[in-house]
Scaffold this active site. Structure first.
Site, PDB file in Angstrom:
ATOM      1  CG  PHE A 145       1.625  17.070  32.531  1.00  0.00           C
ATOM      2  CD1 PHE A 145       1.093  17.679  33.655  1.00  0.00           C
ATOM      3  CD2 PHE A 145       0.894  17.079  31.363  1.00  0.00           C
ATOM      4  CE1 PHE A 145      -0.149  18.291  33.616  1.00  0.00           C
ATOM      5  CE2 PHE A 145      -0.350  17.684  31.311  1.00  0.00           C
ATOM      6  CZ  PHE A 145      -0.873  18.290  32.441  1.00  0.00           C
ATOM      7  CG  ASP A 190      -5.615  19.294  20.416  1.00  0.00           C
ATOM      8  OD1 ASP A 190      -5.936  20.396  19.939  1.00  0.00           O
ATOM      9  OD2 ASP A 190      -4.845  19.167  21.387  1.00  0.00           O
TER      10      ASP A 190
END
Ligand code: AMP
Length: 293
Positions: free
Chosen positions: A41, A153
């Site tokens: 991003f 994660d």
């Protein structure tokens, strides 16, 4: 004399850091240096806070891209969680600010870069190096779980290396603050535990599974359930189709630890405080938590 000097330096650093925590920021508070990397991003830059001279990593995210991918909620959660964590093996998030187009995250700078690049370079790590990393991550996860934060994660791409060679968990994009068991599907396929692949309830023990996968990848250079097709990886995870190849040579103590972490029944996985007492960790991990090569 040396001790006094060190204490003074520490005081200076911690007052610089707390100065970083308190303020409201604008871009003009920072001198921007070289680009450190590029994420999905936006970009990450080396930066210096002008008043304190504190070096940070400034992550610049484009609002339009965040909106397009519908991850604003995830980013808010990431910022909320990471900014409250204080642990030597967790990358600090000092604060954030935004303008019309961008969101800026003020992050601790990890001078030695990305762990997965080191792993690519070395192909696989020595047992001492792997055990030191695994123990330091176990301590960071014990800290997170004590605050009811599940990371969800853990993988090489989300780990950075600090100035002393210590690991820093860097990405809390999938983490949750929870008192309940969760059902969301998240994380990366190779590191997903059976209960997340099957979308049944999961809890903090998902991080024990991922740490087991990571330990395997450190020692063998590839994750254990890797396959050409996604569907085969799914099947191998669900069946816990765990195989230890003959090369590279890995001690039976390391294999024993991995086997105790990669257990389908999440309640039977080796608790993290027990992991720290496991013979392989005790014999191989540097007590300082820092691998110096
Ligand atoms: P990300 O958007 O978090 O994936 O970051 C993109 C890249 O920037 C990473 O792969 C790193 O190489 C680099 N990077 C991100 N954060 C930091 C940091 N705190 N310190 C040093 N390098 C970083």
């Amino acid at each position: 004399m040396a001790i006094a000097t060190e204490t003074q330096t520490q005081d200076k650093n911690s007052s610089e850091v707390s100065a970083l925590e308190k303020r409201r920021w604008i871009l003009n508070d920072f001198d921007i240096g070289k680009a450190l990397g590029r994420g999905k991003f936006g970009h990450v830059y080396l930066a210096r806070e002008k008043k304190s001279n504190h070096i940070v990593a400034l992550k610049v995210l484009f609002k339009s891209q965040l909106q397009q991918s519908q991850v604003e909620h995830q980013l808010r959660r990431e910022v909320e969680i990471q900014s409250h964590l204080r642990h030597p093996n967790i990358l600090r998030l000092y604060g954030y600010f935004y303008d019309q187009k961008r969101v800026y995250l003020i992050l601790e700078y990890a001078p030695k870069g990305e762990l997965y690049k080191e792993l690519q370079k070395c192909k696989y790590f020595s047992e001492r190096r792997a055990a030191t990393y695994v123990a330091s991550l176990a301590r960071a996860l014990i800290y997170c779980h004590g605050k009811h934060v599940i990371h969800r994660d853990i993988k090489p791409e989300n780990l950075l290396i600090g100035a002393q060679g210590e690991l820093k968990i860097a990405d809390f994009g999938w983490s949750v603050h929870t008192f309940n068991r969760r059902r969301t599907m998240c994380g990366t396929l190779d590191y997903l535990p059976p209960e997340m692949v099957e979308s049944v309830e999961h809890d903090a023990s998902v991080d024990i599974w991922s740490l087991g996968i990571l330990c395997y990848e450190f020692l063998y250079g590839v994750p254990p359930f890797e396959a050409k097709e996604h569907s085969d990886t799914y099947r191998r995870i669900i069946q816990v189709d765990l195989k230890f190849p003959p090369k590279p040579i890995v001690s039976s103590a390391a294999k024993d630890l991995i086997s105790q972490m990669l257990v389908k029944d999440s309640s039977q996985r080796l608790p993290l405080h027990k992991l720290l007492e496991h013979a392989w960790i005790v014999q191989n991990a540097e007590p300082s938590g820092v691998y110096r090569g």
